[in-house]
Design a protein around this motif. Structure first.
Motif, short mmCIF file in Angstrom:
data_model
loop_
_atom_site.label_atom_id
_atom_site.label_comp_id
_atom_site.label_asym_id
_atom_site.label_seq_id
_atom_site.Cartn_x
_atom_site.Cartn_y
_atom_site.Cartn_z
N SER A 92 36.08 41.44 46.22
CA SER A 92 35.78 42.25 45.04
C SER A 92 36.48 41.60 43.86
N ASN A 105 33.46 45.56 39.26
CA ASN A 105 33.00 46.73 40.04
C ASN A 105 32.08 46.34 41.21
N LYS A 106 31.95 45.04 41.50
CA LYS A 106 31.03 44.64 42.57
C LYS A 106 31.80 44.24 43.81
N TRP A 124 31.21 41.84 47.09
CA TRP A 124 30.34 40.77 47.61
C TRP A 124 30.58 40.59 49.10
N SER A 161 25.52 41.60 47.00
CA SER A 161 26.53 42.35 46.26
C SER A 161 26.09 43.79 46.07
N ASP A 206 27.18 47.29 43.63
CA ASP A 206 28.01 47.82 42.55
C ASP A 206 28.48 49.22 42.97
N SER A 249 25.83 45.96 52.98
CA SER A 249 26.00 45.97 51.53
C SER A 249 25.35 47.21 50.93
#
Length: 609
Positions: free
Chosen positions: A383, A387-388, A390, A404, A406, A438
């Motif tokens: 991270s 705010n994402k 991965w 990814s 959010d 994810s």
């Protein structure tokens, strides 16, 4: 006592638009460079043979071996020069405040009695030469009006000093005591580096105007230039002479290094252009070089050190690299315990192999900054500050495509359920987010300020720590969390929580320097009084057999506790990393890997007590 088994060194600190001046000791094949407050002594023959000096109070800028190789003079941004022993304990011999600003270059006189330093300062004091044992001045250096980027001492008598800098001037001084003799204004831009040939018969200056000019060593008269056939197409940042004084090596912002033959009359003819493999990006600009014995050393803006062989310029170079910035986290892969992955906040992930050292940078398609980092068998989860989260798969040295997601707010901590790594728990300011693969499964507001979390290896339970020092234990069913207990023992905000590999315990550390080991079933304290750090605990790791727990702190120490023994029988590694320890992992039952703000990774062997 634990012993240091290996050090994986940081790379030199670089700055865009400026060269860096590295130096070496031809007798021992060692080179010196700086990163932050550290001066690194690296052996070109065996890069795992590293020694680090960290006694400067401010970021160090340049360091040089004395002519006999016994002493090292290093300088920093405050204008201080420290002179210390090159071997063993690096005993400090002298310290002088030389300039009022940053020192950019310094050079010993060939007899090892004097040092000249140049850089930035107030008024006219941009260059100073002094006796290294007493600090008394040996001359007046007028003639520069702006920062002096480089200086050189003629290696043979009669002694001369040449300086050059941001006022486009090359100044020539005779002495000692040194007095201004003449000035040359042949360059049309910053003059970045000046160096005398080993026999003192010539010196060369290189500049951001892409030119190199050669002068006579004794009189200071201009005698020639580097050829304009196939010249550098960008600023030339550094230059270094071959040991026989017949060739020079130059490096430039055009991402190439060039070797030039210098004739007796002072003209330079291009012999070979050297290029390093790279992405061709800004990080491949070359900013530093050194010709040492058979090694041609170049340094790129990204910190990669390339070693070419002078006797065989056709061979592709050996490349060494590492981190330039604070290494915030470490992961050791269960499938290959010899392999360690480290990540620094600038987005770089480096793979290290025990016994080999640097094994490559892992290139992600999305090269964002990294705040939290976790690795499972075949993927890494990261991270950043966007705010994402991965998830990127990797095989060997290659990353696949990343997914990814959010999560809507800034991630603070990240934990994977190792037996079912699809499940990840991400901590945010006010609660936790559960991810499956994810996809966000649920976002749960817990109603208190969350600072750390951990999810059990089988994904059935989670421990969440708060700003108030309380540990909340939750049972995970489907996509919901059900609070089972609150443990109160810590007196500071929780900074890290980790489950033991056998799932029977978990350990927590706080900002008030205390760590605690808990029994997972009874929720009783299993090991208490772990109060031996003097500052915040940043990281924590379990040994593979769950018998030991290690803590790393801002106080630069690593402490290893055995769970079945009282905390007082701990093992302490003092001064593990300058600036604090930020990453910890066990590779096997008696080896710990640590990383820290000094951008180095170290492997410690825990010999049985």
């Amino acid at each position: 006592m634990p012993e240091l088994a290996e050090t994986y060194a940081c790379v030199p600190s670089t700055e865009r638009g400026r060269g860096i001046l590295i130096s070496g000791d031809p007798k021992s094949n060692k080179v010196l460079y700086t990163n932050g407050r550290s001066v690194i002594i690296l052996d070109l023959i065996n890069p795992l043979n590293v020694s680090i000096y960290g006694e400067h109070a401010y970021p160090a800028t340049v360091a040089r071996f004395s002519p006999n190789g016994e002493w090292i003079a290093s300088a920093d941004v405050s204008g201080t020069v420290r002179i210390w022993g090159a071997h063993n304990d690096h005993v400090l011999k002298k310290e002088f405040k030389v300039l009022s600003g940053r020192i950019d270059d310094l050079q010993w006189s060939p007899d090892g009695l004097r040092i000249v330093a140049s850089g930035d300062g107030k008024g006219k004091s941009l260059v100073r030469a002094f006796m290294w044992d007493s600090g008394t001045n040996v001359g007046e250096f007028d003639g520069h009006s702006r920062r002096v980027l480089s200086c050189a001492f003629k290696p043979t008598r009669p002694f001369r000093i040449v300086t050059c800098g941001e006022d486009f001037l090359v100044n020539f001084y005779e002495g000692p005591p040194f007095k201004f003799k003449q000035s040359h204004r042949d360059h049309a831009n910053f003059v970045n580096c000046v160096r005398f040939s080993p026999d003192g018969s010539k010196f060369i200056t290189v500049s951001s105007d892409k030119k190199g000019i050669i002068f006579e060593g004794k009189s200071g008269e201009k005698i020639g230039e580097l050829s304009s056939e196939d010249p550098h197409k960008g600023s030339i940042y550094a230059v270094s002479w071959s040991p026989d004084g017949k060739q020079v090596l130059t490096v430039s912002a055009d991402k190439t290094a060039k070797v030039w033959d210098i004739s007796e009359d002072g003209s330079g003819k291009l012999k070979k252009t050297l290029t390093c493999s790279g992405s061709g990006g800004v990080d491949d600009m070359l900013v530093g070089c050194l010709w040492q014995n058979d090694h041609l050393v170049t340094i790129s803006l990204g910190g990669t050190i390339s070693l070419f062989s002078a006797s065989n310029l056709e061979n592709s170079p050996l490349q060494l690299s590492g981190h330039m910035k604070n290494i915030t986290s470490l992961a050791v892969l269960n499938s290959d315990p010899k392999c360690t992955l480290s990540s620094s906040y600038d987005g770089l992930i480096v793979k290290w192999v025990r016994g080999l050292g640097y094994s490559g940078k892992l290139q992600r398609k999305e090269n964002s900054q990294i705040k939290c980092f976790a690795a499972a068998e075949k993927e890494i989860v990261t991270s950043g500050f966007d705010n994402k989260i991965w998830r990127v798969s990797f095989h060997g040295d290659q990353f696949g495509d990343g997914d990814s997601v959010d999560i809507g707010s800034q991630p603070k901590d990240l934990s994977l359920a190792l037996l079912s790594p699809e499940l990840a728990l991400v901590t945010t300011d006010s609660g936790v987010v559960m991810l499956c693969g994810s996809k966000v499964v649920s976002t749960i507001n817990l109603g208190f300020a969350v600072t750390a979390s951990a999810v059990a290896p089988d994904g059935s339970e989670a421990v969440v720590g708060g700003q108030d020092g309380k540990l909340h234990i939750f049972c995970i069913t489907g996509d919901t969390l059900k609070e089972e207990a609150v443990l109160e023992k810590h007196r500071g905000a929780i900074t890290v929580i980790r489950y033991s590999p056998d799932f029977s315990m978990f350990a927590s550390g706080d900002a008030n320097r205390e760590a605690i080991v808990w029994d997972r079933v009874s929720r009783e304290v299993k090991l208490k009084n772990m109060l031996y750090h003097t500052a915040r605990i940043n990281c924590l790791a379990w040994s593979p057999n769950s018998s030991m727990v290690a803590t790393g702190s801002l106080d630069t120490c690593v402490i290893i506790y055995e769970v079945d023994k009282p905390a007082s029988s701990r093992i302490t590694i003092k001064g593990a990393h300058l600036g604090g320890v930020y990453g910890l992992a066990f590779t096997d039952e008696d080896s710990v890997v640590s990383s820290g703000e000094d951008a180095c990774v170290r492997v410690w062997k825990l010999t049985p007590q």
